[in-house]
Design a protein around this motif. Structure first.
Motif, PDB file in Angstrom:
ATOM      1  N   ASN A 343       0.862  -1.181   0.000  1.00 29.95           N
ATOM      2  CA  ASN A 343       0.000   0.000   0.000  1.00 29.95           C
ATOM      3  C   ASN A 343       0.897   1.229   0.000  1.00 29.95           C
ATOM      4  O   ASN A 343       1.738   1.388   0.890  1.00 29.95           O
ATOM      5  CB  ASN A 343      -0.882   0.018   1.243  1.00 29.95           C
ATOM      6  CG  ASN A 343      -1.768  -1.202   1.337  1.00 29.95           C
ATOM      7  OD1 ASN A 343      -2.604  -1.428   0.473  1.00 29.95           O
ATOM      8  ND2 ASN A 343      -1.585  -1.996   2.378  1.00 29.95           N
ATOM      9  N   ILE A 344       0.730   2.101  -0.984  1.00 26.56           N
ATOM     10  CA  ILE A 344       1.605   3.268  -1.125  1.00 26.56           C
ATOM     11  C   ILE A 344       0.794   4.540  -0.961  1.00 26.56           C
ATOM     12  O   ILE A 344      -0.226   4.736  -1.626  1.00 26.56           O
ATOM     13  CB  ILE A 344       2.319   3.257  -2.489  1.00 26.56           C
ATOM     14  CG1 ILE A 344       3.256   2.043  -2.565  1.00 26.56           C
ATOM     15  CG2 ILE A 344       3.103   4.555  -2.705  1.00 26.56           C
ATOM     16  CD1 ILE A 344       3.940   1.867  -3.896  1.00 26.56           C
ATOM     17  N   LEU A 345       1.253   5.395  -0.049  1.00 25.42           N
ATOM     18  CA  LEU A 345       0.605   6.675   0.202  1.00 25.42           C
ATOM     19  C   LEU A 345       1.549   7.787  -0.230  1.00 25.42           C
ATOM     20  O   LEU A 345       2.588   8.018   0.406  1.00 25.42           O
ATOM     21  CB  LEU A 345       0.275   6.833   1.687  1.00 25.42           C
ATOM     22  CG  LEU A 345      -0.710   5.831   2.290  1.00 25.42           C
ATOM     23  CD1 LEU A 345      -0.780   6.011   3.802  1.00 25.42           C
ATOM     24  CD2 LEU A 345      -2.094   5.979   1.674  1.00 25.42           C
ATOM     25  N   THR A 346       1.215   8.453  -1.335  1.00 25.22           N
ATOM     26  CA  THR A 346       2.005   9.599  -1.745  1.00 25.22           C
ATOM     27  C   THR A 346       1.754  10.742  -0.763  1.00 25.22           C
ATOM     28  O   THR A 346       0.682  10.858  -0.164  1.00 25.22           O
ATOM     29  CB  THR A 346       1.620  10.040  -3.162  1.00 25.22           C
ATOM     30  OG1 THR A 346       0.207  10.283  -3.205  1.00 25.22           O
ATOM     31  CG2 THR A 346       1.977   8.959  -4.171  1.00 25.22           C
ATOM     32  N   ALA A 402      -1.733  11.716  -1.331  1.00 27.30           N
ATOM     33  CA  ALA A 402      -1.928  13.109  -1.725  1.00 27.30           C
ATOM     34  C   ALA A 402      -2.171  13.275  -3.209  1.00 27.30           C
ATOM     35  O   ALA A 402      -2.637  14.318  -3.653  1.00 27.30           O
ATOM     36  CB  ALA A 402      -0.709  13.926  -1.299  1.00 27.30           C
ATOM     37  N   THR A 403      -1.867  12.249  -4.006  1.00 30.88           N
ATOM     38  CA  THR A 403      -2.108  12.325  -5.444  1.00 30.88           C
ATOM     39  C   THR A 403      -2.978  11.166  -5.867  1.00 30.88           C
ATOM     40  O   THR A 403      -3.148  10.179  -5.152  1.00 30.88           O
ATOM     41  CB  THR A 403      -0.794  12.267  -6.241  1.00 30.88           C
ATOM     42  OG1 THR A 403      -0.216  10.953  -6.103  1.00 30.88           O
ATOM     43  CG2 THR A 403       0.194  13.301  -5.738  1.00 30.88           C
ATOM     44  N   GLY A 404      -3.510  11.269  -7.082  1.00 26.08           N
ATOM     45  CA  GLY A 404      -4.397  10.231  -7.590  1.00 26.08           C
ATOM     46  C   GLY A 404      -3.707   8.913  -7.836  1.00 26.08           C
ATOM     47  O   GLY A 404      -4.372   7.906  -8.089  1.00 26.08           O
ATOM     48  N   ALA A 405      -2.360   8.905  -7.769  1.00 25.19           N
ATOM     49  CA  ALA A 405      -1.629   7.666  -8.017  1.00 25.19           C
ATOM     50  C   ALA A 405      -1.793   6.669  -6.882  1.00 25.19           C
ATOM     51  O   ALA A 405      -1.473   5.489  -7.023  1.00 25.19           O
ATOM     52  CB  ALA A 405      -0.141   7.972  -8.217  1.00 25.19           C
ATOM     53  N   SER A 406      -2.263   7.126  -5.722  1.00 23.50           N
ATOM     54  CA  SER A 406      -2.421   6.256  -4.573  1.00 23.50           C
ATOM     55  C   SER A 406      -3.815   5.647  -4.540  1.00 23.50           C
ATOM     56  O   SER A 406      -4.810   6.338  -4.762  1.00 23.50           O
ATOM     57  CB  SER A 406      -2.189   7.030  -3.277  1.00 23.50           C
ATOM     58  OG  SER A 406      -0.863   7.478  -3.178  1.00 23.50           O
ATOM     59  N   THR A 407      -3.882   4.357  -4.260  1.00 19.62           N
ATOM     60  CA  THR A 407      -5.165   3.678  -4.081  1.00 19.62           C
ATOM     61  C   THR A 407      -5.561   3.753  -2.620  1.00 19.62           C
ATOM     62  O   THR A 407      -4.773   3.381  -1.749  1.00 19.62           O
ATOM     63  CB  THR A 407      -5.065   2.207  -4.512  1.00 19.62           C
ATOM     64  OG1 THR A 407      -4.654   2.149  -5.876  1.00 19.62           O
ATOM     65  CG2 THR A 407      -6.386   1.495  -4.334  1.00 19.62           C
ATOM     66  N   PRO A 408      -6.773   4.248  -2.310  1.00 22.08           N
ATOM     67  CA  PRO A 408      -7.192   4.312  -0.896  1.00 22.08           C
ATOM     68  C   PRO A 408      -7.144   2.929  -0.260  1.00 22.08           C
ATOM     69  O   PRO A 408      -7.449   1.919  -0.895  1.00 22.08           O
ATOM     70  CB  PRO A 408      -8.624   4.844  -0.987  1.00 22.08           C
ATOM     71  CG  PRO A 408      -8.677   5.590  -2.274  1.00 22.08           C
ATOM     72  CD  PRO A 408      -7.786   4.826  -3.210  1.00 22.08           C
ATOM     73  N   PRO A 467       8.388  11.960  -2.033  1.00 15.90           N
ATOM     74  CA  PRO A 467       8.160  11.245  -0.768  1.00 15.90           C
ATOM     75  C   PRO A 467       6.904  10.389  -0.784  1.00 15.90           C
ATOM     76  O   PRO A 467       5.879  10.771  -1.332  1.00 15.90           O
ATOM     77  CB  PRO A 467       8.002  12.391   0.239  1.00 15.90           C
ATOM     78  CG  PRO A 467       7.371  13.496  -0.567  1.00 15.90           C
ATOM     79  CD  PRO A 467       7.969  13.385  -1.935  1.00 15.90           C
ATOM     80  N   PHE A 468       6.998   9.221  -0.130  1.00 22.26           N
ATOM     81  CA  PHE A 468       5.823   8.404   0.095  1.00 22.26           C
ATOM     82  C   PHE A 468       6.037   7.498   1.292  1.00 22.26           C
ATOM     83  O   PHE A 468       7.176   7.282   1.734  1.00 22.26           O
ATOM     84  CB  PHE A 468       5.441   7.573  -1.136  1.00 22.26           C
ATOM     85  CG  PHE A 468       6.423   6.499  -1.541  1.00 22.26           C
ATOM     86  CD1 PHE A 468       6.467   5.256  -0.922  1.00 22.26           C
ATOM     87  CD2 PHE A 468       7.315   6.728  -2.595  1.00 22.26           C
ATOM     88  CE1 PHE A 468       7.371   4.276  -1.302  1.00 22.26           C
ATOM     89  CE2 PHE A 468       8.223   5.748  -2.989  1.00 22.26           C
ATOM     90  CZ  PHE A 468       8.241   4.513  -2.346  1.00 22.26           C
TER      91      PHE A 468
END
Length: 471
Positions: A343-346, A402-408, A467-468
């Motif tokens: 799971n990646i959170l920008t 913070a960006t749309g690249a991250s899946t909730p 950063p992520f």
């Protein structure tokens, strides 16, 4: 409340710092264009209350998500290898070949969570600090119980732990932009939500595990060389210049940022950096990035794009202590690969993402320097600094980058009676929570049972750019 009941709301620098949450030592890498406090989100204020108790958390080498090492293959010459065909006729026994012992990883350091002071849920690591370029017995000191903090930037050590001789021998950092002489020592007021630390900026070689950050600016807290400026004192909060107040001998700040106050390179920030012409005369100043306190990982010659904290899962009710692992680098060695299903959170330029809890969205951060999960929930009872539900609650929240690249991603978590938990004298708890207005801060409870990746700003890891945060 007794001294056992203490909360630690992040060790993240908050004074005009990008990549900071509620406490002390944030920072950015200079890529943000923010120049003063008004450019940054306001630091939320915790619900007023007495002080409950925090503590550290480490990894036992069996953290969820860690790839187990394969068992060593038996030596084919030991005569008892499974599947080996026995010799049909007697023959001399060959000399056994010992099974090679794997070399220990060169990019790890041991983390411990234990009751070093009255705080709970504080992750500790040992650090060796030396005069730059020196390795002699009188030129170095190994400092234990340094807090591992993903919410702040830089190494900050109490002079009392370093020793007066070594603290006095470390070369002073000079070169403040506004210093007319160019030679005056630099000092810093490091602002945390739970207080502040004051001390000189020195240069040192810093070793964590077997990794060395050479000739790096660090803060020596409470070294007694300069009087604390009035605008540092006026920021308020607790003076953290003692072990008892800080809960550690110092802080190792490994947030996604590379320097602690990028905005201070272009603007004079009140209560931040100073040049000191005498023991009683320190003047606020701009400080160039290369002379600011920095993330030690960014100064390594390898494995320098981020970190992983691996901590064991805990039983309900907590554990007396815990042991974990701090891993340097992401995707640089066999022990730090970023899983394909992580799971990646920008993060935005301030180091934040969004948490949605019970239908409300909150500015959010993941911070090992906070000893509880801090959030707003007026439906749960609290006493002093802790939530105190009558039974342990099973809750969840949605984390969005913070960006749309991250899946909730939906994250479950438990919330127990904090007063009852900390009364048992344990050090490690994964269900400790504290009220906080307007922000959701995931503290050390988030780290138990996980591998949590912190990627530095402007680093490239596979197809991801820091950063992520990943887990």
């Amino acid at each position: 409340m007794t001294s056992l009941n203490k909360k630690l709301c992040c060790a993240i620098l908050s004074a005009g710092v990008a990549l900071s949450a509620c406490g002390g030592g944030g920072g950015d890498d200079g890529s943000t264009n923010a120049t003063n406090n008004s450019d940054k989100p306001a630091t939320p204020t915790p619900t007023p209350s007495p002080s409950p108790s925090p503590s550290p958390s480490p990894n036992d080498g069996q953290t969820q998500g860690q790839t187990p090492s394969p068992s060593p293959s038996p030596s084919p010459n030991d005569g008892q290898t499974q599947g080996q065909t026995p010799s049909p006729s007697p023959s001399p026994t060959p000399t056994p070949t010992p099974t090679p012992t794997p070399s220990p990883a060169t990019n790890t350091a041991r983390i411990t969570v234990e009751r070093f002071t009255s705080y709970v849920n504080i992750p500790y690591v040992s650090v060796t600090i030396c005069i730059p370029g020196s390795q002699g017995a009188n030129q170095c000191a190994t400092i234990d119980h340094m807090q591992v903090d993903t919410g702040s930037v830089g190494v900050r050590v109490l002079a009392s732990a370093l020793g007066s001789a070594l603290a006095g021998s470390l070369p002073a950092q000079t070169g403040a932009t506004d210093d007319p002489t160019g030679n005056a020592p630099i000092a810093e007021c490091a602002q945390f939500n739970s207080g502040y630390s004051w001390g000189a900026i020195k240069r040192a070689d810093v070793t964590i595990g077997s990794k060395v950050a050479g000739n790096m600016p660090i803060q020596v807290i409470a070294d007694g060389k300069y009087s604390t400026p009035s605008d540092c004192l006026s920021r308020g909060g607790t003076n953290l210049n003692t072990v008892a107040a800080m809960g550690a001998n110092g802080v190792v700040g490994i947030s996604p940022a590379r320097r602690d106050y990028a905005a201070a390179a272009t603007s004079v920030l009140p209560g931040t950096y100073y040049y000191c012409m005498s023991a009683t005369s320190c003047t606020s100043t701009r400080v160039a990035l290369d002379t600011q306190v920095m993330n030690p990982v960014a100064n390594f010659t390898s494995d320098n794009n981020g970190t992983i904290i691996r901590l064991p899962a805990l039983p309900a009710g907590g554990q007396a202590s815990a042991t974990g692992e701090l891993v340097f680098g992401i995707g640089t060695q066999s022990n730090n690969a970023l899983p394909s299903n992580a799971n990646i959170l920008t993060l935005n330029q301030y180091g934040y993402f969004t948490t949605t809890y019970k239908g409300s969205q909150y500015v959010s951060a993941i911070d090992s320097g906070s000893n509880a999960n801090f959030f707003t929930d007026y439906t749960v009872l609290y006493s002093g600094d802790w939530f105190v539900p009558t039974t342990t609650l099973s809750l969840s929240a949605i984390l969005t980058g913070a960006t749309g690249a991250s899946t909730p991603v939906t994250v479950p978590f438990s919330l127990a009676n904090g007063v009852s938990l900390v009364a048992n004298q344990y050090a490690a708890y994964d269900s400790l929570g504290s009220p906080m207005y307007s922000m959701f801060l995931w503290g050390l409870p988030f780290f138990y049972g996980r591998s949590v990746y912190t990627a530095l700003s402007n680093s490239t890891i596979g197809t991801q750019t820091g950063p992520f945060i990943a887990f």
